[in-house]
Design a protein around this motif. Structure first.
Motif, PDB file in Angstrom:
ATOM      1  N   GLU A 347       0.853  -1.206   0.000  1.00  0.00           N
ATOM      2  CA  GLU A 347       0.000   0.000   0.000  1.00  0.00           C
ATOM      3  C   GLU A 347       0.883   1.248   0.000  1.00  0.00           C
ATOM      4  N   GLU A 348       1.887   1.205   0.879  1.00  0.00           N
ATOM      5  CA  GLU A 348       2.803   2.341   1.017  1.00  0.00           C
ATOM      6  C   GLU A 348       3.546   2.615  -0.291  1.00  0.00           C
ATOM      7  N   ALA A 349       3.828   1.529  -1.023  1.00  0.00           N
ATOM      8  CA  ALA A 349       4.547   1.676  -2.296  1.00  0.00           C
ATOM      9  C   ALA A 349       3.616   2.091  -3.437  1.00  0.00           C
ATOM     10  N   GLY A 350       2.327   2.250  -3.104  1.00  0.00           N
ATOM     11  CA  GLY A 350       1.390   2.744  -4.123  1.00  0.00           C
ATOM     12  C   GLY A 350       0.680   1.660  -4.898  1.00  0.00           C
ATOM     13  N   TRP A 351       0.857   0.419  -4.530  1.00  0.00           N
ATOM     14  CA  TRP A 351       0.195  -0.698  -5.223  1.00  0.00           C
ATOM     15  C   TRP A 351      -1.138  -0.976  -4.511  1.00  0.00           C
ATOM     16  N   LYS A 352      -2.245  -0.590  -5.159  1.00  0.00           N
ATOM     17  CA  LYS A 352      -3.571  -0.744  -4.549  1.00  0.00           C
ATOM     18  C   LYS A 352      -4.236  -2.020  -5.050  1.00  0.00           C
ATOM     19  N   MET A 353      -4.949  -2.677  -4.124  1.00  0.00           N
ATOM     20  CA  MET A 353      -5.580  -3.957  -4.469  1.00  0.00           C
ATOM     21  C   MET A 353      -6.660  -3.768  -5.544  1.00  0.00           C
ATOM     22  N   GLY A 354      -6.596  -4.543  -6.615  1.00  0.00           N
ATOM     23  CA  GLY A 354      -7.582  -4.476  -7.680  1.00  0.00           C
ATOM     24  C   GLY A 354      -8.724  -5.440  -7.416  1.00  0.00           C
ATOM     25  N   PRO A 355      -9.782  -5.352  -8.222  1.00  0.00           N
ATOM     26  CA  PRO A 355     -10.956  -6.201  -7.988  1.00  0.00           C
ATOM     27  C   PRO A 355     -10.677  -7.697  -8.196  1.00  0.00           C
ATOM     28  N   ASP A 356      -9.679  -8.004  -9.000  1.00  0.00           N
ATOM     29  CA  ASP A 356      -9.376  -9.414  -9.244  1.00  0.00           C
ATOM     30  C   ASP A 356      -8.322  -9.961  -8.280  1.00  0.00           C
ATOM     31  N   GLY A 357      -8.032  -9.204  -7.218  1.00  0.00           N
ATOM     32  CA  GLY A 357      -7.058  -9.683  -6.234  1.00  0.00           C
ATOM     33  C   GLY A 357      -5.620  -9.400  -6.623  1.00  0.00           C
ATOM     34  N   VAL A 358      -5.419  -8.680  -7.726  1.00  0.00           N
ATOM     35  CA  VAL A 358      -4.055  -8.310  -8.132  1.00  0.00           C
ATOM     36  C   VAL A 358      -3.913  -6.801  -7.950  1.00  0.00           C
ATOM     37  N   ARG A 359      -2.844  -6.402  -7.321  1.00  0.00           N
ATOM     38  CA  ARG A 359      -2.635  -4.967  -7.053  1.00  0.00           C
ATOM     39  C   ARG A 359      -2.314  -4.204  -8.343  1.00  0.00           C
ATOM     40  N   MET A 360      -2.665  -2.899  -8.329  1.00  0.00           N
ATOM     41  CA  MET A 360      -2.460  -2.051  -9.513  1.00  0.00           C
ATOM     42  C   MET A 360      -1.746  -0.765  -9.085  1.00  0.00           C
ATOM     43  N   LYS A 361      -0.976  -0.222 -10.025  1.00  0.00           N
ATOM     44  CA  LYS A 361      -0.360   1.091  -9.786  1.00  0.00           C
ATOM     45  C   LYS A 361      -0.215   1.768 -11.145  1.00  0.00           C
ATOM     46  N   ASP A 362      -0.683   2.952 -11.263  1.00  0.00           N
ATOM     47  CA  ASP A 362      -0.636   3.704 -12.532  1.00  0.00           C
ATOM     48  C   ASP A 362      -1.211   2.879 -13.676  1.00  0.00           C
ATOM     49  N   GLY A 363      -2.263   2.135 -13.362  1.00  0.00           N
ATOM     50  CA  GLY A 363      -2.944   1.347 -14.402  1.00  0.00           C
ATOM     51  C   GLY A 363      -2.240   0.047 -14.764  1.00  0.00           C
ATOM     52  N   LYS A 364      -1.143  -0.215 -14.076  1.00  0.00           N
ATOM     53  CA  LYS A 364      -0.401  -1.457 -14.386  1.00  0.00           C
ATOM     54  C   LYS A 364      -0.598  -2.485 -13.281  1.00  0.00           C
ATOM     55  N   PRO A 365      -0.898  -3.729 -13.628  1.00  0.00           N
ATOM     56  CA  PRO A 365      -1.051  -4.755 -12.590  1.00  0.00           C
ATOM     57  C   PRO A 365       0.315  -5.181 -12.029  1.00  0.00           C
ATOM     58  N   LEU A 366       0.311  -5.664 -10.794  1.00  0.00           N
ATOM     59  CA  LEU A 366       1.542  -6.134 -10.146  1.00  0.00           C
ATOM     60  C   LEU A 366       1.798  -7.589 -10.582  1.00  0.00           C
ATOM     61  N   GLU A 367       2.275  -7.717 -11.812  1.00  0.00           N
ATOM     62  CA  GLU A 367       2.541  -9.048 -12.381  1.00  0.00           C
ATOM     63  C   GLU A 367       4.043  -9.246 -12.547  1.00  0.00           C
ATOM     64  N   VAL A 368       4.517 -10.411 -12.136  1.00  0.00           N
ATOM     65  CA  VAL A 368       5.948 -10.703 -12.267  1.00  0.00           C
ATOM     66  C   VAL A 368       6.145 -12.104 -12.853  1.00  0.00           C
ATOM     67  N   ALA A 369       7.267 -12.256 -13.543  1.00  0.00           N
ATOM     68  CA  ALA A 369       7.628 -13.585 -14.066  1.00  0.00           C
ATOM     69  C   ALA A 369       8.321 -14.354 -12.957  1.00  0.00           C
ATOM     70  N   LEU A 370       7.873 -15.559 -12.724  1.00  0.00           N
ATOM     71  CA  LEU A 370       8.415 -16.388 -11.636  1.00  0.00           C
ATOM     72  C   LEU A 370       9.077 -17.611 -12.271  1.00  0.00           C
ATOM     73  N   TRP A 371      10.404 -17.620 -12.258  1.00  0.00           N
ATOM     74  CA  TRP A 371      11.149 -18.691 -12.928  1.00  0.00           C
ATOM     75  C   TRP A 371      11.463 -19.825 -11.953  1.00  0.00           C
ATOM     76  N   THR A 372      11.492 -21.010 -12.507  1.00  0.00           N
ATOM     77  CA  THR A 372      11.980 -22.150 -11.723  1.00  0.00           C
ATOM     78  C   THR A 372      12.437 -23.244 -12.668  1.00  0.00           C
ATOM     79  N   GLN A 373      13.031 -24.291 -12.104  1.00  0.00           N
ATOM     80  CA  GLN A 373      13.477 -25.385 -12.967  1.00  0.00           C
ATOM     81  C   GLN A 373      12.406 -26.465 -13.048  1.00  0.00           C
ATOM     82  N   SER A 374      12.573 -27.337 -14.045  1.00  0.00           N
ATOM     83  CA  SER A 374      11.460 -28.209 -14.413  1.00  0.00           C
ATOM     84  C   SER A 374      11.253 -29.409 -13.490  1.00  0.00           C
TER      85      SER A 374
END
Lengths: 526, 308
Positions: A347-374
């Protein structure tokens, strides 16, 4: 016609059935042990040239120094040692009456001849700080140092510093450790089929076992066969069907099964592995330390331990395995699950919770690529991490890579977040993964920080004594954690599974891993 | 015929060179670095440079290829980067295990394939035919990795008839042979069945029936003999797959053959070992195909005539 075909099939069936063999460990004095799957394929029993050494290596070669489960150092072939105040010399008093498998005596000359053999090998870094070795008397040597090396005892306790017989080493050349392996250990090598098995026979003269083991005399089994099985399911089924007596490392998927079987017993010791989530501090949104801290605090280590690993192992809250003294850090630097704080930070960083449970900031969702091995264990763990991140509004998109290739992917520096693990039991792993000169891989977080570099230099090269090194690495470790490039997750145990009708083992193990200290106490079941 | 064999051998030279280029390129182009497996935690960037130079990995790819190829042509497969042993030694230790498994699997698929194919043909469109063809098809379509574990569960865990894994005893060979052999069994059985049915419809067979010869004698002595020509062709073409057909099965049954060595070396990016393994597997297929063609020519006068 039909009769002849039936006869043919029957004959074939009978001949196949007739090929059934005896179980491999029918001899009471022989134990069959399966090496851990990551030890399969060791090409030689040569501690100086080898890049991969398996557990059987510790049965052939003794070391000057032994380590206990708490990573304390104890005498083995060295009875005692003394470090000069300025760190520029180490004096070792050697145990007397020790002989190699070929009858040659172990003495000060052995050490004088042994250390130079490392020159030019991949393991030369272990003795790089030693200027020369001086023989003070028949059983006393002094290492004259180029510079202080507070890591010296750790190196001497390493499997790569098992002591081979120098004359045999030189005489056999590339065949040393392949056709013949000469050490002072409780077993000598009888045969070695690479990728298949190694047969060891008892060293009847052995009376110099480490005091960390109950048995300091000759081993209780006459022969040990170390089998190599890469496939986890096959190894477990061998144990279950009595084809082998011991699995040195029960695959995590089979830990519950081994616990349930009446004839099988599981002995666990704290391992050297640590699983963690790492964030690339140069990639949005992890350039913001608040987001990094929030992601780190979103990981519920205990839930992962309970639900994925059935409570076997430890929840990790530092980047170092808990047995290391440098892992004893101040509580405020430990990273533990705190969803309220994670949400507040976002919240402090400006990422507000969106209706789909994903936070948003400046119209951008808080989405990240999560890498791992197979590997299946990593995939499963990463899916749980993904769900835990989602609980605080971070959407992780999982990408899996072949475990042999993911390092090259990291070198591109394109990763945002990854779930991975390392196996190591020295604090210099912090330098390895967060050193500014190793960006991409191993420094997956791309972490470059002037203060961290200052602390790193002090830890790596500025320590004169072991105590100073511990203090410096503790400070470096604490500082790195305070910048949240990483979130520790889980510390697995090594699960040794064995058949109680064939072998017996002490209930507790005082060793950092499964080695000769453990296996010399193994006895035939009564 | 000798001229034909000589010409075919000459043709193998450009194929060999092309295969060597493909193998070398693929191995070096896929992501991964063997030096990552050699560097110890704590070693600095200069250590990476030293090790890279030691194995010639700092040279241009073309130069590396030439060094490798010239070595191979002189019988030197190089030294394993991670395993630190001569590649020829590693191959020499693995090859007998793969050859044993491959040859036994070929014998298994030949024996059972022909027997099942004959039974199916003699019972054409009846229950036995459908059961056999359905059964072998099912067996051959199962992935070796999965089938191997299934066989271990049934014959080792439940019935206790065979060891789970290993390569010390002959009994440990049975389940891997069945796992690898089932795929070939299906092929041989289908070819045998079709060839038997076709041969049974030829004029000379009708003549034999008209002469009053017993059906069993006709089928085994005359029909099967004609039906075996395409079967032998198929089998000879499979010679090349003896080594390469069991890569994953070797891992399941913990057999230290070429497949196990290849997978381990691939994971470690141990280039010289991977290149040597792939080259040997490719050579086996090339030579197997050549042997198959020669056998076919030797068996069929029409082909010999066409070759001049």
């Amino acid at each position: 016609m039909n009769r002849s075909i039936r006869g043919c099939l029957l004959a074939t069936g009978v001949s196949l059935a007739a090929m059934v063999s005896m179980a491999p460990s029918v001899f009471a004095q022989e134990a069959v042990i399966v090496l851990a799957s990551n030890e399969v394929g060791q090409p030689m029993y040569n501690p100086i040239k080898g890049t991969l050494l398996n557990t059987a290596n510790s049965m052939i070669y003794d070391r000057l120094v032994a380590q206990d489960a708490e990573r304390g150092y104890h005498p083995h072939l060295a009875e005692s040692w003394e470090e000069a105040e300025d760190g520029m010399a180490w004096t070792f008093k050697l145990k007397q009456g020790v002989t190699f498998h070929n009858g040659e005596p172990f003495n000060a000359q052995t050490i004088v001849d042994w250390i130079p053999l490392f020159e030019g090998s991949e393991n030369a870094y272990l003795v790089a700080a030693i200027e020369k070795v001086e023989k003070l008397d028949e059983h006393t040597v002094r290492f004259v140092m180029k510079h202080p090396d507070p890591n010296m005892l750790y190196n001497l306790a390493s499997a790569f510093m098992g002591v081979p017989e120098p004359k045999a080493f030189v005489a056999l050349g590339d065949d040393f450790g392949v056709t013949e392996a000469v050490g002072t250990g409780p077993y000598r090598m009888e045969s070695f089929d690479i990728g298949l098995e190694t047969v060891l026979v008892r060293n009847e003269d052995y009376t110099w076992g480490t005091p960390l083991a109950e048995n300091t005399g000759p081993a209780k089994f006459e022969r040990l066969t170390f089998r190599e099985i890469a496939e986890d399911s096959t190894a477990y089924l061998e144990l279950r069907t009595g084809g082998v007596d011991v699995l040195l490392s029960v695959p995590s998927d089979f830990l519950p099964e081994v616990k349930q079987e009446d004839d099988l017993k599981l002995l666990t010791i704290q391992g050297r592995e640590l699983t963690y989530m790492v964030m690339n501090v140069t990639k949005e949104p992890f350039t913001d330390i608040n987001v990094r801290q929030a992601a780190a605090l979103a990981i519920n280590q205990q839930e992962i331990l309970d639900n994925i690993y059935n409570g076997v192992g430890l929840a990790a809250d530092t980047f170092l395995i808990s047995a290391l003294p440098e892992a004893k850090i101040a509580d405020e630097h430990r990273i533990s699950y705190d969803p309220d704080k994670a949400n507040a930070l976002l919240e402090e960083a400006g990422w507000k919770m969106g209706p789909d449970g994903v936070r948003m900031k400046d119209g951008k969702p808080l989405e990240v690529a999560l890498w791992t091995q197979s590997d299946s264990t990593f995939r499963r763990l990463t899916e749980v991490v993904q769900a835990q991140l989602k609980a605080v509004g971070i959407s992780g998109q999982i990408s899996t890579f072949d475990s042999a290739m993911i390092r090259d992917q990291y070198k591109s520096g394109e990763q945002q977040m990854a779930v991975r693990s390392y196996i190591w039991d020295n604090a210099d792993i912090v330098d390895w993964f967060f050193g500014a000169d190793r960006l991409g891989y191993p420094n997956i977080s791309m972490f470059v920080d002037p203060k961290a570099e200052e602390l790193r230099a002090a830890a790596m090269t500025g320590s004169k004594s072991s105590a100073e090194r511990v203090a410096n690495f503790t400070a470096y470790h604490e500082y790195v954690l305070s910048q949240f490039p990483v979130s520790p997750i889980y510390q697995p145990v090594i699960g040794l599974g064995y058949n109680t009708t064939r072998v017996s083992l002490p209930d507790s193990i005082n060793a950092p891993d499964i080695n000769s200290t453990v296996l010399i106490d193994m006895a035939p079941a009564e | 015929m000798l001229g034909y064999i000589f010409r075919r051998l000459l043709l193998l030279v450009p194929v060999f060179l092309a295969v060597s280029v493909v193998i070398f390129s693929i191995i070096h182009l896929i992501p991964g670095d063997p030096i990552d497996n050699l560097l110890k935690i704590g070693s600095g960037p200069e250590q990476r440079e030293i090790i890279t130079a030691r194995y010639g990995l700092d040279k241009p790819l073309v130069v590396q290829y030439w060094i490798w190829l010239s070595g191979v042509l002189q019988g030197d497969l190089g030294t394993a980067i991670v395993a630190r042993r001569p590649v020829a030694d590693l191959i020499a230790q693995a090859l007998p295990h793969s050859l044993t498994l491959g040859l036994c699997a070929l014998a298994f698929s030949t024996t059972f394939g022909i027997v099942l194919g004959v039974i199916a043909a003699l019972n054409r469109d009846k229950f036995a035919d459908q059961a056999i063809m359905g059964g072998v098809l099912l067996g051959s379509t199962m992935p070796g990795f999965w089938l191997g574990l299934l066989l271990i569960l049934v014959f080792s865990v439940w019935l206790g008839m065979f060891p789970v894994s290993g390569a010390r005893t002959w009994s440990a060979l049975v389940l891997p042979v069945v796992t690898v052999g089932l795929g070939g069994t299906a092929l041989v059985a289908r070819v045998t069945r079709v060839a038997m049915i076709e041969a049974a419809q030829r004029d000379f067979v009708m003549l034999l029936h008209a002469k009053g010869m017993r059906p069993l004698r006709i089928n085994l002595r005359h029909v099967l003999r004609h039906a075996l020509i395409p079967v032998v062709t198929i089998l000879s073409l499979r010679i090349g797959w003896i080594l390469g057909g069991a890569v994953t099965v070797e891992v399941v049954f913990a057999r230290p053959g070429l497949g196990t060595l290849l997978i381990k070396s691939l994971n470690q990016h141990d280039y010289p070992v991977v290149q040597a393994c792939l080259l040997i597997l490719a050579m086996a297929v090339m030579l197997g195909t050549l042997i198959g063609d020669v056998i076919q020519a030797a068996m069929d006068p029409r082909i010999r005539a066409a070759l001049g």
